[in-house]
Design a protein around this motif. Structure first.
Motif, PDB file in Angstrom:
ATOM      1  N   ILE A  50       1.123  -1.297   0.129  1.00 36.13           N
ATOM      2  CA  ILE A  50       0.264   0.523  -0.289  1.00 36.13           C
ATOM      3  C   ILE A  50       1.030   1.190  -0.338  1.00 36.13           C
ATOM      4  CG2 ILE A  50      -2.262  -1.054   1.118  1.00 36.13           C
ATOM      5  CD1 ILE A  50      -1.174   0.358   3.712  1.00 36.13           C
ATOM      6  N   ASP A  51       2.261   1.224   0.343  1.00 38.39           N
ATOM      7  CA  ASP A  51       3.012   2.033  -0.092  1.00 38.39           C
ATOM      8  C   ASP A  51       2.841   2.967  -1.957  1.00 38.39           C
ATOM      9  OD1 ASP A  51       4.754  -0.247  -0.753  1.00 38.39           O
ATOM     10  OD2 ASP A  51       6.014   0.387  -1.455  1.00 38.39           O
ATOM     11  N   PHE A  52       2.805   1.873  -3.025  1.00 44.38           N
ATOM     12  CA  PHE A  52       2.255   2.044  -4.165  1.00 44.38           C
ATOM     13  C   PHE A  52       2.277   3.161  -4.508  1.00 44.38           C
ATOM     14  CE2 PHE A  52       3.794  -2.086  -5.967  1.00 44.38           C
ATOM     15  CZ  PHE A  52       4.670  -2.900  -5.576  1.00 44.38           C
ATOM     16  N   GLU A  53       1.960   3.386  -5.154  1.00 42.80           N
ATOM     17  CA  GLU A  53       1.010   5.133  -6.079  1.00 42.80           C
ATOM     18  C   GLU A  53      -0.599   4.855  -6.304  1.00 42.80           C
ATOM     19  OE1 GLU A  53       2.263   5.438 -10.328  1.00 42.80           O
ATOM     20  OE2 GLU A  53       3.072   6.551  -9.119  1.00 42.80           O
ATOM     21  N   ASP A  54      -0.491   3.249  -6.232  1.00 36.76           N
ATOM     22  CA  ASP A  54      -1.958   3.035  -6.549  1.00 36.76           C
ATOM     23  C   ASP A  54      -3.104   3.420  -5.198  1.00 36.76           C
ATOM     24  OD1 ASP A  54      -1.881   0.231  -8.797  1.00 36.76           O
ATOM     25  OD2 ASP A  54       0.066   1.478  -7.803  1.00 36.76           O
ATOM     26  N   PHE A  55      -2.090   3.837  -4.465  1.00 33.83           N
ATOM     27  CA  PHE A  55      -2.722   3.772  -2.889  1.00 33.83           C
ATOM     28  C   PHE A  55      -3.192   5.449  -2.745  1.00 33.83           C
ATOM     29  CE2 PHE A  55      -2.561  -0.146  -2.567  1.00 33.83           C
ATOM     30  CZ  PHE A  55      -3.223  -0.970  -2.741  1.00 33.83           C
ATOM     31  N   ASP A  56      -2.080   6.728  -3.876  1.00 35.05           N
ATOM     32  CA  ASP A  56      -1.886   8.083  -3.088  1.00 35.05           C
ATOM     33  C   ASP A  56      -2.921   8.301  -3.069  1.00 35.05           C
ATOM     34  OD1 ASP A  56       0.732   7.301  -2.904  1.00 35.05           O
ATOM     35  OD2 ASP A  56       1.300   8.242  -4.704  1.00 35.05           O
ATOM     36  N   ASP A  57      -4.287   8.324  -3.831  1.00 31.75           N
ATOM     37  CA  ASP A  57      -5.400   9.338  -3.520  1.00 31.75           C
ATOM     38  C   ASP A  57      -6.538   8.804  -2.434  1.00 31.75           C
ATOM     39  OD1 ASP A  57      -4.287  10.416  -5.622  1.00 31.75           O
ATOM     40  OD2 ASP A  57      -5.350   9.528  -7.026  1.00 31.75           O
ATOM     41  N   ASP A  58      -6.278   8.068  -1.514  1.00 31.52           N
ATOM     42  CA  ASP A  58      -7.185   7.479  -0.707  1.00 31.52           C
ATOM     43  C   ASP A  58      -6.628   6.148   0.044  1.00 31.52           C
ATOM     44  OD1 ASP A  58      -6.777   5.281  -2.624  1.00 31.52           O
ATOM     45  OD2 ASP A  58      -9.340   4.691  -2.541  1.00 31.52           O
ATOM     46  N   ARG A  59      -4.909   6.650   0.416  1.00 27.63           N
ATOM     47  CA  ARG A  59      -4.205   5.463   1.268  1.00 27.63           C
ATOM     48  C   ARG A  59      -4.832   5.697   2.532  1.00 27.63           C
ATOM     49  NH1 ARG A  59       0.091   6.995   0.818  1.00 27.63           N
ATOM     50  NH2 ARG A  59       0.271   5.258  -1.341  1.00 27.63           N
ATOM     51  N   GLU A  60      -5.452   6.402   3.262  1.00 29.45           N
ATOM     52  CA  GLU A  60      -5.980   7.087   4.584  1.00 29.45           C
ATOM     53  C   GLU A  60      -7.093   5.955   4.790  1.00 29.45           C
ATOM     54  OE1 GLU A  60      -7.150  10.158   7.471  1.00 29.45           O
ATOM     55  OE2 GLU A  60      -5.668  10.120   6.369  1.00 29.45           O
ATOM     56  N   ASP A  61      -8.131   6.211   4.195  1.00 26.73           N
ATOM     57  CA  ASP A  61      -9.193   5.023   3.836  1.00 26.73           C
ATOM     58  C   ASP A  61      -9.361   3.556   3.860  1.00 26.73           C
ATOM     59  OD1 ASP A  61     -11.145   7.790   3.965  1.00 26.73           O
ATOM     60  OD2 ASP A  61     -10.803   7.980   1.477  1.00 26.73           O
ATOM     61  N   VAL A  62      -8.097   3.234   2.838  1.00 28.47           N
ATOM     62  CA  VAL A  62      -7.890   1.814   2.939  1.00 28.47           C
ATOM     63  C   VAL A  62      -6.663   1.140   4.408  1.00 28.47           C
ATOM     64  CG1 VAL A  62      -5.466   0.151   1.832  1.00 28.47           C
ATOM     65  CG2 VAL A  62      -7.015   2.115   0.411  1.00 28.47           C
ATOM     66  N   VAL A  63      -6.083   1.870   4.348  1.00 27.27           N
ATOM     67  CA  VAL A  63      -5.998   2.052   6.006  1.00 27.27           C
ATOM     68  C   VAL A  63      -7.251   1.225   7.670  1.00 27.27           C
ATOM     69  CG1 VAL A  63      -4.819   2.068   7.679  1.00 27.27           C
ATOM     70  CG2 VAL A  63      -4.070   2.437   5.642  1.00 27.27           C
ATOM     71  N   LYS A  64      -7.780   2.665   6.776  1.00 30.64           N
ATOM     72  CA  LYS A  64      -9.376   2.859   8.150  1.00 30.64           C
ATOM     73  C   LYS A  64      -9.780   1.662   7.726  1.00 30.64           C
ATOM     74  CE  LYS A  64     -13.362   5.503   9.495  1.00 30.64           C
ATOM     75  NZ  LYS A  64     -14.177   4.289   9.065  1.00 30.64           N
ATOM     76  N   ARG A  65     -10.372   0.481   6.170  1.00 31.98           N
ATOM     77  CA  ARG A  65     -11.454  -0.402   5.860  1.00 31.98           C
ATOM     78  C   ARG A  65      -9.929  -1.566   6.235  1.00 31.98           C
ATOM     79  NH1 ARG A  65     -12.325   2.823   0.772  1.00 31.98           N
ATOM     80  NH2 ARG A  65     -11.094   2.137   0.186  1.00 31.98           N
ATOM     81  N   ALA A  66      -9.360  -1.106   6.330  1.00 30.24           N
ATOM     82  CA  ALA A  66      -8.677  -2.808   6.921  1.00 30.24           C
ATOM     83  C   ALA A  66      -8.964  -3.021   8.320  1.00 30.24           C
ATOM     84  CB  ALA A  66      -6.410  -2.414   6.644  1.00 30.24           C
ATOM     85  N   LYS A  67      -8.541  -1.549   9.091  1.00 27.48           N
ATOM     86  CA  LYS A  67      -8.675  -2.017  10.422  1.00 27.48           C
ATOM     87  C   LYS A  67     -10.050  -2.096  11.318  1.00 27.48           C
ATOM     88  CE  LYS A  67      -5.648   1.961  11.925  1.00 27.48           C
ATOM     89  NZ  LYS A  67      -4.799   3.136  13.029  1.00 27.48           N
ATOM     90  N   ASP A  68     -10.889  -1.738  10.696  1.00 28.13           N
ATOM     91  CA  ASP A  68     -12.560  -1.829  10.419  1.00 28.13           C
ATOM     92  C   ASP A  68     -12.024  -3.709  10.094  1.00 28.13           C
ATOM     93  OD1 ASP A  68     -13.204   0.339  10.284  1.00 28.13           O
ATOM     94  OD2 ASP A  68     -14.326   0.539   8.599  1.00 28.13           O
ATOM     95  N   LYS A  69     -11.125  -4.190  10.077  1.00 32.99           N
ATOM     96  CA  LYS A  69     -11.978  -5.940   9.223  1.00 32.99           C
ATOM     97  C   LYS A  69     -10.459  -6.783   9.905  1.00 32.99           C
ATOM     98  CE  LYS A  69     -14.679  -5.710   5.393  1.00 32.99           C
ATOM     99  NZ  LYS A  69     -14.490  -6.422   3.619  1.00 32.99           N
ATOM    100  N   LEU A  70      -8.576  -5.871  10.026  1.00 28.40           N
ATOM    101  CA  LEU A  70      -8.050  -6.881  10.546  1.00 28.40           C
ATOM    102  C   LEU A  70      -7.587  -6.436  11.637  1.00 28.40           C
ATOM    103  CD1 LEU A  70      -6.530  -6.340   6.675  1.00 28.40           C
ATOM    104  CD2 LEU A  70      -8.131  -8.274   7.608  1.00 28.40           C
ATOM    105  N   ASP A  71      -6.719  -6.979  12.051  1.00 27.15           N
ATOM    106  CA  ASP A  71      -5.917  -6.677  12.965  1.00 27.15           C
ATOM    107  C   ASP A  71      -4.404  -5.813  13.008  1.00 27.15           C
ATOM    108  OD1 ASP A  71      -7.279  -7.796  14.895  1.00 27.15           O
ATOM    109  OD2 ASP A  71      -6.649 -10.476  14.933  1.00 27.15           O
ATOM    110  N   ASN A  72      -3.765  -6.744  11.836  1.00 30.97           N
ATOM    111  CA  ASN A  72      -2.713  -6.290  11.290  1.00 30.97           C
ATOM    112  C   ASN A  72      -2.555  -6.058  10.041  1.00 30.97           C
ATOM    113  OD1 ASN A  72      -1.727  -7.471  14.078  1.00 30.97           O
ATOM    114  ND2 ASN A  72      -0.976  -5.228  14.264  1.00 30.97           N
TER     115      ASN A  72
END
Length: 253
Positions: free
Chosen positions: A8-30
């Motif tokens: 998720i360091d890739f530029e593919d996530f530059d526009d919404d990285r924070e949202d991607v991490v938030k969705r991960a936090k909602d479902k995953l431990d790490n």
């Protein structure tokens, strides 16, 4: 659940990285973010600081990139591993890729660089995350000589069942399965016959999405866990618990 391998360091996530991490936090431990190059290694380290105790970094050098790297670039990669040894949870991804690379000399160069990272992992007793596409059997033969590497992870495993049994017999080696499980018959056939005690889950995002048009992301590792449970006729909670504990043991998180 833990996504043990993503980018998720890739530029593919530059526009919404924070949202991607938030969705991960909602479902995953790490989430474990794997370094790909010297620049990528620094980016994943920063992500682990930005999202402390949720994102963990590994430092590596992808084989397809490393084969063309200068000696200075490889030296820098080694130095950064040593410098940040206490901050990274493993060395990787490193290895060999015989799918994309057919040239004999380039394959030898990949193996030479791979061996250098193995020596580093052996010296500092660090787990190693390996990209060994279409050369899993050869990789098993190579890593068999290293006694001080605590754990070997065959990232995005796609080798034969026979090689999988050899990996299992190593005692300290694991095979990571991605969201490809949801659509790859080869991986579905493998997962049915590999003991859960030797399995990790990952997305390899942004790659390996459900469709070619989609971008994969860490939260989707849930799909892989559900598919494993379906294929093995097991409770989702059991698959979740075992694969998560496997990851915690290897990466000490």
């Amino acid at each position: 659940m833990i996504d043990t391998h993503c980018h998720i360091d890739f530029e593919d996530f530059d526009d919404d990285r924070e949202d991607v991490v938030k969705r991960a936090k909602d479902k995953l431990d790490n989430v474990i973010v794997s370094g790909y190059s010297n620049d990528s290694n620094m980016k994943v380290l920063q992500l682990s600081k930005d999202y402390k105790d949720f994102i963990y970094p590994t430092f590596g050098f992808h084989p397809v990139s490393s084969q063309n790297a200068t000696e200075e670039e490889i030296k820098t990669a080694h130095e950064n591993v040593v410098k940040h040894l206490d901050e990274i949870v493993a060395i990787g991804e490193v290895g060999m890729d015989y799918f994309y690379v057919t040239d004999k000399e380039l394959r030898e160069r990949q193996q030479e660089i791979f061996t250098g990272f193995l020596n580093l992992a052996d010296e500092y007793e660090k787990p190693i995350v390996m990209h060994v596409r279409d050369c899993e059997k050869k990789a098993v033969n190579i890593v068999a000589d290293y006694d001080n590497i605590p754990y070997f992870v065959f990232h995005c495993y796609g080798g034969s069942l026979k090689t999988a049994k050899r990996i299992k017999n190593m005692g300290n080696a694991y095979m990571s399965f991605s969201t490809m499980l949801c659509y790859s018959q080869q991986h579905q056939d493998l997962i049915k016959k590999i003991d859960l005690d030797y399995i990790l889950t990952e997305t390899d995002s942004p790659y390996l999405a459900m469709t070619k048009e989609d971008r994969n992301e860490p939260a989707n590792v849930v799909n892989a866990v559900h598919k494993i449970a379906e294929l093995k006729n097991m409770d989702i909670s059991t698959v979740d618990e075992v694969t998560t504990n496997n990851a915690r043991k290897i990466f000490k998180i």
